[in-house]
Scaffold this motif. Structure first.
Motif, mmCIF file in Angstrom:
data_model
loop_
_atom_site.group_PDB
_atom_site.id
_atom_site.type_symbol
_atom_site.label_atom_id
_atom_site.label_comp_id
_atom_site.label_asym_id
_atom_site.label_seq_id
_atom_site.Cartn_x
_atom_site.Cartn_y
_atom_site.Cartn_z
ATOM 1 N N SER A 41 0.824 -1.205 0.000
ATOM 2 C CA SER A 41 0.000 0.000 0.000
ATOM 3 C C SER A 41 0.862 1.260 0.000
ATOM 4 C CB SER A 41 -0.952 -0.005 1.198
ATOM 5 O OG SER A 41 -0.226 -0.120 2.415
ATOM 6 N N MET A 67 -5.406 2.069 -0.676
ATOM 7 C CA MET A 67 -4.472 1.693 0.385
ATOM 8 C C MET A 67 -5.199 1.080 1.586
ATOM 9 S SD MET A 67 -3.047 3.875 -1.736
ATOM 10 C CE MET A 67 -3.499 5.564 -1.339
ATOM 11 N N CYS A 123 2.412 1.122 6.658
ATOM 12 C CA CYS A 123 2.197 1.971 5.490
ATOM 13 C C CYS A 123 2.356 3.445 5.852
ATOM 14 C CB CYS A 123 0.809 1.709 4.906
ATOM 15 S SG CYS A 123 0.341 2.836 3.567
#
Length: 393
Positions: A13, A268, A290
């Motif tokens: 992501s 994401m 992430c």
């Protein structure tokens, strides 16, 4: 400790946010004629703040919120920012943030989205990204080895590596082909870390109508709404109004420093909340990974921009088009799924794809205005609503 699945989802992501998103910002800054310092400031502030915002939300609610900024809004800006000075852009971005925050506090977002048929929004978005996707064809012919490998990676990599985003496969094989068949220019003198530049905001009606309102609805409709839907699909209950409000306040803050938006990201968040991101109670750790990577990317934007600028323009256009191909496909499919709105959706798509600006209002805004006007004039969707009401009775 995060599991391997948490780490893999978080890394994928982050790669999606830091590749396609950065390329779109470089193109938007080029269209606006921004200085290099302004571009570096833009990337730094949206990635650093976006990463921090999603990190805070993930840790507070133990939910997988992931993202940085709105890629679709960045794509929109590429077609409208020319001629806007930095101060007017800053004022427009701040108005977008304020609008998002107000819609979150009052809960009006859901009501407004109900008033605009979803098919019109999807048709507008499809028309907006179509010109970028069409540039894939001349880009492939201009760079046959890199372009061919990029297409191979886009279509085949997700079949080889489960749940790998197509763009990541395209980027990996495309870069390999570029290094094999193209000589890159020598590296320019390295930039240094630059701090965000404060832009004195200028608030105008043109900025509100042509920039602020479209950016606000792109962030809400194509990032936040998608992310919240993904969370709900995977069994999570998110504080909807609070998330919208925080994203609006974050956008208001970065607007003052030249950034266009920060928010949770649709793609994401989908990656970090899905089954392959680990056990349900630990998936928020994927979003944490992430978010940390996204924030670090912002700090090292001065290196990333130098690398992007060494790439041939055709390769940048190729990556931009492929990064938006999924959005185009999903938007067209959704726009045509409701037969009651096909005529108004077709007009919205055509107007948005035309790129025409009239009376200071950009084509995507006109697409919604004309599409909604035609839909109301022809009373599209009325039969479906009447049928639903009669069934309810």
């Amino acid at each position: 400790m995060p599991s391997i699945q948490n780490a893999a989802a978080g890394l994928m992501s982050a790669l999606m946010a830091c590749t396609a998103g950065a390329v779109m910002l470089v193109q938007a800054a080029d269209a606006a004629g921004m200085t290099r310092e302004h571009l570096l400031s833009w990337i730094l502030i949206v990635y650093l703040t976006g990463g921090a915002l999603n990190l805070a939300l993930s840790l507070k609610y133990k939910l997988p919120f992931a993202g940085a900024h709105s890629i679709t809004a960045a794509a929109f800006l590429s077609s409208v920012v020319a001629g806007y000075p930095p101060g007017e852009l800053a004022g427009s971005f701040m108005m977008a943030g304020a609008l998002i925050a107000v819609l979150g506090v009052t809960g009006l977002f859901a009501r407004i989205m109900e008033a605009i048929p979803r098919s019109l929004i999807d048709a507008m978005l499809a028309g907006l990204v179509l010109p970028y996707v069409l540039k894939v064809v001349p880009s492939v012919t201009g760079l046959p080895l890199a372009g061919g490998l990029a297409l191979l990676g886009y279509f085949l990599a997700p079949r080889v590596v489960k749940n790998l985003p197509p763009f990541i496969g395209a980027l990996g094989l495309g870069l390999a082909g570029l290094l094999l068949g193209h000589s890159l220019p020598a590296a320019a003198p390295a930039d240094s870390l630059s701090w965000p530049e404060v832009s004195l905001p200028v608030f105008t009606w043109s900025g509100l109508l042509a920039v602020a309102i479209p950016v606000a609805f792109l962030v809400l409709g194509n990032d936040i709404a998608v992310a919240l839907a993904a969370l709900r699909k995977n069994g999570y209950q998110a504080p909807v109004n609070r998330v919208i409000m925080v994203s609006g306040l974050g956008t208001l803050f970065v607007g003052f420093l030249g950034g266009h938006a920060v928010s949770i990201g649709g793609v994401m968040t989908s990656l970090c909340s899905g089954r392959d991101a680990g056990a349900p109670q630990s998936r928020y750790k994927a979003a944490v990974i992430c978010s940390v990577l996204v924030a670090f990317f912002g700090l090292f934007a001065w290196l990333a921009v130098g690398l992007i600028e060494r790439l041939p323009p055709a390769f940048v256009s190729l990556m931009t088009g492929l990064s938006l191909a999924g959005i185009l496909l999903n938007s067209i499919r959704s726009a045509l799924s409701q037969s009651a709105y096909r005529l108004s959706s077709l007009l919205a798509f055509a107007v948005a794809a035309s790129g025409v600006t009239w009376a200071g209002i950009s084509s995507p805004v006109w697409a919604l205005i004309i599409g909604l006007g035609v839909s109301r004039a022809l009373q599209e969707g009325r039969a479906g609503r009447t049928t639903q009401q009669s069934r309810g009775a």
